[in-house]
Motif scaffolding. Sequence first.
Motif, short mmCIF file in Angstrom:
data_model
loop_
_atom_site.label_atom_id
_atom_site.label_comp_id
_atom_site.label_asym_id
_atom_site.label_seq_id
_atom_site.Cartn_x
_atom_site.Cartn_y
_atom_site.Cartn_z
N ASP A 219 3.65 -3.66 -15.06
CA ASP A 219 4.85 -4.39 -15.45
C ASP A 219 4.79 -4.88 -16.89
OD1 ASP A 219 5.76 -3.96 -12.89
OD2 ASP A 219 5.27 -5.97 -12.15
N ARG A 220 3.60 -5.18 -17.36
CA ARG A 220 3.44 -5.67 -18.73
C ARG A 220 3.39 -4.56 -19.76
NH1 ARG A 220 -1.39 -9.81 -16.94
NH2 ARG A 220 -0.07 -11.54 -16.22
N GLY A 221 3.37 -3.29 -19.29
CA GLY A 221 3.26 -2.18 -20.22
C GLY A 221 1.89 -2.09 -20.86
N GLN A 222 0.84 -2.50 -20.14
CA GLN A 222 -0.51 -2.54 -20.68
C GLN A 222 -1.44 -1.47 -20.11
OE1 GLN A 222 -1.38 -6.86 -19.95
NE2 GLN A 222 -1.99 -6.80 -22.10
N LEU A 223 -0.90 -0.47 -19.46
CA LEU A 223 -1.76 0.59 -18.95
C LEU A 223 -2.45 1.31 -20.09
CD1 LEU A 223 0.54 2.22 -16.24
CD2 LEU A 223 -1.50 0.83 -15.82
N PRO A 224 -3.71 1.67 -19.90
CA PRO A 224 -4.35 2.53 -20.90
C PRO A 224 -3.69 3.91 -20.91
CG PRO A 224 -5.76 2.29 -18.97
CD PRO A 224 -4.61 1.34 -18.79
N GLN A 225 -4.10 4.74 -21.84
CA GLN A 225 -3.50 6.06 -21.93
C GLN A 225 -3.70 6.88 -20.66
OE1 GLN A 225 -5.47 6.00 -25.89
NE2 GLN A 225 -4.07 7.69 -26.32
N VAL A 226 -4.83 6.69 -19.99
CA VAL A 226 -5.11 7.38 -18.73
C VAL A 226 -5.59 6.35 -17.71
CG1 VAL A 226 -6.45 9.16 -17.56
CG2 VAL A 226 -5.72 9.51 -19.94
N SER A 227 -4.91 6.29 -16.57
CA SER A 227 -5.28 5.37 -15.49
C SER A 227 -5.46 6.14 -14.20
CB SER A 227 -4.18 4.32 -15.27
OG SER A 227 -3.99 3.53 -16.41
N PHE A 228 -6.55 5.88 -13.52
CA PHE A 228 -6.77 6.35 -12.16
C PHE A 228 -6.68 5.12 -11.25
CE2 PHE A 228 -9.22 9.05 -15.01
CZ PHE A 228 -8.85 10.33 -14.62
N TYR A 229 -5.91 5.24 -10.16
CA TYR A 229 -5.77 4.10 -9.26
C TYR A 229 -6.19 4.52 -7.85
CZ TYR A 229 -3.86 0.51 -6.22
OH TYR A 229 -3.72 -0.47 -5.25
N LYS A 230 -7.09 3.74 -7.27
CA LYS A 230 -7.55 3.97 -5.90
C LYS A 230 -7.15 2.80 -5.02
CE LYS A 230 -9.23 6.25 -2.69
NZ LYS A 230 -8.85 7.64 -2.41
N PRO A 231 -6.26 3.00 -4.04
CA PRO A 231 -5.90 1.90 -3.14
C PRO A 231 -7.08 1.47 -2.29
CG PRO A 231 -4.33 3.74 -2.99
CD PRO A 231 -5.51 4.23 -3.75
N GLN A 232 -7.11 0.19 -1.92
CA GLN A 232 -8.12 -0.30 -0.98
C GLN A 232 -7.94 0.39 0.36
OE1 GLN A 232 -6.60 -4.28 -1.56
NE2 GLN A 232 -6.10 -4.47 0.61
N GLY A 233 -8.97 0.32 1.21
CA GLY A 233 -9.02 1.13 2.41
C GLY A 233 -7.81 1.04 3.32
N ASN A 234 -7.32 -0.16 3.60
CA ASN A 234 -6.22 -0.27 4.55
C ASN A 234 -4.89 0.22 4.00
OD1 ASN A 234 -6.31 -2.77 2.88
ND2 ASN A 234 -4.52 -3.35 4.10
N LEU A 235 -4.86 0.60 2.72
CA LEU A 235 -3.63 1.07 2.09
C LEU A 235 -3.73 2.51 1.60
CD1 LEU A 235 -2.73 -2.09 -0.04
CD2 LEU A 235 -1.78 -1.42 2.18
N ASN A 236 -4.76 3.26 2.07
CA ASN A 236 -4.95 4.59 1.49
C ASN A 236 -4.56 5.75 2.41
OD1 ASN A 236 -7.12 5.05 3.31
ND2 ASN A 236 -8.67 4.47 1.81
N GLU A 237 -4.10 5.46 3.66
CA GLU A 237 -3.57 6.45 4.61
C GLU A 237 -4.65 7.25 5.35
OE1 GLU A 237 0.03 8.61 3.43
OE2 GLU A 237 0.13 7.39 1.61
N HIS A 238 -5.90 6.87 5.26
CA HIS A 238 -7.01 7.58 5.89
C HIS A 238 -6.95 7.42 7.41
CE1 HIS A 238 -11.09 8.71 6.96
NE2 HIS A 238 -11.42 8.95 5.71
N SER A 239 -7.00 8.53 8.14
CA SER A 239 -7.05 8.47 9.61
C SER A 239 -8.24 7.63 10.05
CB SER A 239 -7.19 9.88 10.20
OG SER A 239 -6.08 10.67 9.90
N GLY A 240 -8.06 6.89 11.12
CA GLY A 240 -9.16 6.10 11.68
C GLY A 240 -9.09 4.64 11.33
N TYR A 241 -8.85 4.32 10.05
CA TYR A 241 -8.84 2.91 9.67
C TYR A 241 -7.60 2.50 8.87
CZ TYR A 241 -10.85 4.71 5.24
OH TYR A 241 -11.07 5.39 4.08
N ALA A 242 -6.71 3.45 8.57
CA ALA A 242 -5.48 3.12 7.85
C ALA A 242 -4.33 3.91 8.47
CB ALA A 242 -5.62 3.46 6.37
N ASP A 243 -3.15 3.33 8.41
CA ASP A 243 -1.97 4.04 8.90
C ASP A 243 -1.20 4.63 7.73
OD1 ASP A 243 0.62 2.20 8.31
OD2 ASP A 243 -1.09 0.91 8.78
#
Length: 541
Positions: A394-418
Amino acid sequence: MPLPLRVKMSRIQSRSAHSPVNTLMWLAGVSCSLALGFAVQPHAHAASTLAPNAPDLSAIETVVVIFAENRSMDDLYRGFPGADTSANLPASAYLQKDRDGTVLPELPPIWNGITGRGAPNPITQAMTEHLPNQPFDVDDAKGFNLPLNSLTHDLWHRFYQNQMQINNGKNDMFVAWADSGAMPMAYWSGKNMQMWKIAEQYTLADHFFMGGFGGSFFNHQWLACACAPYYAKADISPAHPSIAVTDASGKALALAPNSPKSALEGVPKFVKDGNLTADFYAVNTMQPPYQPSGNAPAAGQDPRFADPTNATTLPAQTSPTIGDRLSEKSISWAWFSGAWEHVLTHGNSEPVPDFQYHHQPYNYYQNFAPGTAARAEHLQDGGLNGERFLKTIDRGQLPQVSFYKPQGNLNEHSGYADIQSGDNHIATLVHHLEKSPQWPHMLVIVTYDENGGLWDHVAPPKGDRWGPGTRIPAIIISPYARQHYVDKTVQDTTSILKFLTERFLLRPLEGVQTRDKAIQASTGQPLGDLTSALSLPVHNN
């Protein structure tokens, strides 16, 4: 909509990204950032080396990669308009075979049932018996009727099993070499997902494959270095018991004498299914040598380190990563990890945030060891529930390249996330990115690390020893993205690294070059670099 019309529309709509209004919006965003004291990064330009009439990649100034978890293309996007999905197949095309190569008369039961922890209406193993030999809809109201917010059991998604399931491109042994019976053939009606609607708006890449065979650990490494991590002298190390035993091909695990002969009788058994190959490459889950790690520090050891005598602690890696290559050219970048600081400060917990240590690839590398300047600069906290990453957007402060990894319960992985929680989270990120001051010159890639053991019908192209593996969803989002478009270009996780290399004039990683040559040899075309999904200005020098 016919494909040619989609392309024409995308070109018209893409031009609108360069309109005076958008230019003013971008300038306003820069002014706001400067007023608030945020640094505006200078951007490297590749135009000077481009051939005439080549796409001008310098139009892309900010790249964001959102890396979700464990879904195949057919699992979530079956029936997507214009895409190559199993909904278009005759029944004969998806029949699964037994371990002896004969067609299964029916799917085996889903061992231990479908539903995971806390399910209000459990689907038991008995309820899954005698399913027809075909894909089945998990959320069908006339069937199992499980909504997108359900937790289901996990499935095997490992290096050798993935190759055995693919079966030289026939994709007909996903059930035979699974630990979950029929579950690999499950799919969801993804039309209710927010990301389905976003994919309809922008570009869905429907021939995008996971970079490496197997699971999350290996495919995160593939996004970082396009390489297989190595454990030197593993045969005389604590990890010795984890060296896998394969058959003569080296691509399949050796079966144990007491392994059930048929998938209908039970889960297969192997002589040794380990984390390391016979020549000591780490292909299944190993833990980081630095905290946060699934392995605690040794007694009396620096608490920032994991116990090196634990069999699953991987020694610090020294291979070059795409992060190293970006740093060489002074390109700003960061790996944003959801709940990173929360876990370092408060520890991990289930079901929230359910932080996954092996999803943090740079925490395995010596260049990013605790106490280094590179670690402080590039391994960034995404915040609990991604809140810090959202504020950075929102602040427009992303670096030129950003990789984002959601925490476990938000990543859609079968078994522990929906699926629904992760879908809502990623869609929220996309909506914020679309409103960011950096949006007018941004490229966003939303994809998955790997298939999670779930079936897909498209044969991966023949690559190298390490992959590519099963097809996964990938959505290309940008003011420059073709609108309402399905991209058929053969691509995989290394395509992201290939784009970054071309855009920022980086020294190529050896693994990307090797994969590119292998795809060229097997398909007659080079590995895609994401640009087929974009309508970019043309370089006219």
